[in-house]
Structures are given as C-alpha cells and as structure tokens.
Design an enzyme around this catalytic site. Structure first.
Site, PDB file in Angstrom:
ATOM      1  N   ASP A  82       3.557   1.180   1.953  1.00 57.84           N
ATOM      2  CA  ASP A  82       4.850   0.497   1.921  1.00 57.84           C
ATOM      3  C   ASP A  82       5.013  -0.465   3.092  1.00 57.84           C
ATOM      4  O   ASP A  82       4.316  -0.373   4.104  1.00 57.84           O
ATOM      5  CB  ASP A  82       5.996   1.506   1.914  1.00 57.84           C
ATOM      6  CG  ASP A  82       5.965   2.446   3.110  1.00 57.84           C
ATOM      7  OD1 ASP A  82       4.863   2.921   3.455  1.00 57.84           O
ATOM      8  OD2 ASP A  82       7.028   2.701   3.709  1.00 57.84           O
ATOM      9  N   GLU A 144       6.328   5.577   4.504  1.00 58.12           N
ATOM     10  CA  GLU A 144       6.173   5.746   5.954  1.00 58.12           C
ATOM     11  C   GLU A 144       7.289   5.060   6.709  1.00 58.12           C
ATOM     12  O   GLU A 144       7.740   5.535   7.760  1.00 58.12           O
ATOM     13  CB  GLU A 144       4.809   5.197   6.396  1.00 58.12           C
ATOM     14  CG  GLU A 144       4.449   5.481   7.854  1.00 58.12           C
ATOM     15  CD  GLU A 144       4.925   4.420   8.835  1.00 58.12           C
ATOM     16  OE1 GLU A 144       4.836   4.660  10.055  1.00 58.12           O
ATOM     17  OE2 GLU A 144       5.394   3.345   8.391  1.00 58.12           O
TER      18      GLU A 144
END
Length: 383
Positions: A82, A144
């Site tokens: 991400d 994350e």
C-alpha cells in the site's frame, strides 16, 4: 516461465500504475487486490508457490506469500503493497505514471515501497530457484500505512520460521536493526454543561483536562528520566500532545474535551507497562472525578523493535555492505516480523522521499540493490 516476466522498468511501471492507497478515511481507502494479483502471477511465472491471504477487518485487503525451496529456515524478503494518499495539488507529475528524469524514477510508491518488489522479481530472473538448499519466501502485506493489519495478521497466523528476514523499506541501503514503537491514545473528559454565569451548576471538562494534562506532562518527564537508549538521536521515549478540542461557546460550561496524544516507546518497553504508567498518571483525576475520564486507543499500538546486534544476519549484512547497522525513530512492520525470526530493515530509496509529493527513487540504487538481494539469497538459501 521466466521469459514471461516483463523487463525491470515495465514491472516497476505496472506496480506504480496499480493504485493501492490505504487510508483510515473510507472514501480514500482502496483494495490492494489488483497489485496482489500482479505480484502473484509474476511469482508463479518464476516457479514460486503462491498463497493469497484475506486480511480480516479490512476493506478487501490481502497478503501474499510466495515460496520456493524445501526444509526449515531460509530467508524472508518482505514489504507492504500500500501507499499513502496523495495531494493532487502538490504533485507536478501523475502519481500513477512511472517517469524517469535526471537519474530519478518518479511515482507514488517508487520509494515507499512498491519498487522493492520490482527489484526482487528482476533479480530472481537470474536465480535458479530449483538449486536453493533452503526456502526463500516473499511476503507482500496490506495496510502498513494505517493499521499494519496485514503484518499483524500474518505474524499471528503463520507457522513460518525462517532463519531471518529483510524488510525492504527505503533506508538508502543502510541496514536498520532497531526502531521505536508507537502508541496513540484519545483522552476524553466528560463534564456537565451549563450556563457560564453559574459555574457551580456544571463541571467544566476543559478544567478537568487541564488537570489531566499536568499529570501527563509529569509522565513525560518520568519517561525521559527513567528510560534511555543512547544509540537513538532522541535517546528516550517521547510523549506528544498532538490535538485537543473542547467546548462550543464562550458562555457555556464545556461538557466534553478530547485530547489526542502519542508515545514513542524504546525497544524492550512493553505496551502493557506503558499503558499502566499512563493510567497511573491519570489516576488522581479519575479518583477525584469518577467516571468522567476515559482512555482509548486511536490506532492499534506498535511495539519497539530490535534485532540483536550480534546476530548472524547483522554480521552478514554489515560485511556485505561495508557499513554498520543503524537505529531510527520511524516505525515499520519489523516488530511483527521479528516475532517469527531476526529481522533487519533494509531497502533502496530514501526515507526522506516517503509520503512526499513527487516521490522518487534514485536510479543509483538499482545496481547495488540487485547485488544485495542476490548476495543475501546466496548466503541464506544456498549455504
């Protein structure tokens, strides 16, 4: 088949072109399914076994584990899929189009940290994975940048126990063996509203919060005096008061006041102990005003992380790079991967580019990153 794998720059381009923004705000949050599919297909083409793992409690997010080789131990290379959201008004380039200019590759996620997967894939096209004597694992995680839900869930559910792991966050290829953790809390005080002309008929939440803040600042001093780790540039746990809001009018007794704060614990400090210290600091306010003060987590906590400085992984990487490991103040997924095996944070690109407009990775990292990945695979999977 390896010949199906696109050239390095095309892998990089496809990863950047596939949006995978994670955000707490639902309108901005995106699934990483498209990126996981890309990675899964490419690793299958390289002969890896691929497992895709849905991450509970997320908005259609997934982890991917690619593995090859037999037996115990081996090496885990890990990273997150991400990116943070982007500010369209501050970018001068299309965030989802990889562009090269003046020795820099621009795009959202070039440094933090989609590029690491492009380096792994490109390096593996020249590695005969059928000759590995120990397993090689590639882990791609979700979220994350927000909750670290992907790494948390993977570490809680896997039976994997590699010999060691490397997380390819942008460290300018300087190995990181320790960082602080992160705890963020909401302190909420509930008062009793009333007209300001008669203060005795109400309970002013701002005044109670003022009292609470005094005790929190005493805790900040205690943390600074009691805990030290001299390797850090800020060698003690920090405590920050980041946001406060209370009341709605000058002529009303404030009924509610809310404070957001964070603590950055050192490696080795347990989250339970820190929460206990915070509750102890606030106890005088809670005892004086029963039921009016609450403490809640803003985000799931992240513990501090440390890889033992004398571990073989540290020795090998320091020798390969000709440099010493460092400690940093920012957080990564390392505390969760470290529960599986000794872990270092080490990857191409600069942390100074993370979360910045016109994010880029300098092309000077390409050759040494390929060499490093090749060397660690040889050392930990062929010997």
């Amino acid at each position: 088949m390896k010949n199906k794998l696109p050239p390095f720059i095309e892998i990089y381009r496809a990863l950047i072109a596939t949006p995978s923004i994670s955000a707490t705000e639902e309108a901005l949050d995106q699934s990483n399914a498209g990126l996981i599919t890309l990675l899964a297909d490419w690793f299958k083409d390289l002969g890896f076994n691929v497992e895709v793992q849905p991450v509970p409690g997320t908005r259609n997010k997934f982890n991917m584990l690619a593995s090859t080789g037999q037996g115990a131990g081996g090496l885990l290379l890990a990273g997150h899929t991400d990116t943070v959201p982007f500010d369209d008004g501050r970018w001068t380039r299309d965030p989802f189009t990889l562009t090269e200019h003046d020795g820099k590759l621009y795009g959202l996620g070039t440094a933090d940290m989609k590029g690491f997967f492009a380096f792994i894939l490109d390096t593996l096209r020249d590695v005969d994975v059928t000759k590995l004597k120990k397993p090689l694992y590639i882990l791609a995680t979700a979220d994350e940048e927000t909750s670290m839900a992907g790494a948390r869930y993977f570490s809680e559910t896997t039976s994997l126990r590699p010999d060691c792991a490397i997380i390819g966050e942008p460290t300018s290829l300087q190995p990181v063996r320790a960082h602080k953790g992160h705890i963020s809390n909401t302190i909420r005080v509930m008062g009793q509203s009333g007209h300001s002309s008669d203060p005795a008929r109400g309970v002013n939440a701002i005044e109670l919060m003022h009292d609470a803040i005094g005790h929190i600042l005493q805790l900040r001093d205690t943390l600074k005096e009691r805990y030290h780790y001299e390797a850090f540039t800020v060698p003690y746990p920090t405590l920050n008061l980041g946001h406060i809001h209370g009341g709605d009018a000058a002529n009303r007794i404030c009924a509610c006041c809310e404070l957001h704060m964070d603590i950055r614990p050192l490696p080795g400090m347990t989250l339970n102990d820190l929460n206990g210290l915070l509750n102890e600091a606030l106890a005088p306010v809670s005892e004086r005003w029963p039921g009016r003060l609450t403490v809640e987590e803003l985000h799931p906590p992240i513990p501090g992380y440390e890889c033992p400085p004398d571990h073989q992984l540290v020795e090998v990487v320091e020798k390969l790079l000709g440099t010493h490991t460092e400690v940093v103040n920012y957080c990564t997924e390392a505390p969760f991967i470290q529960t599986l095996c000794p872990t270092l944070v080490l990857g191409p690109g600069s942390i100074n580019q993370a979360h910045q407009p016109d994010e880029y990775l300098e092309t000077r990292f390409i050759k040494p990153t390929r060499e490093l990945i090749t060397q660690v695979i040889h050392h930990f999977c062929w010997h």
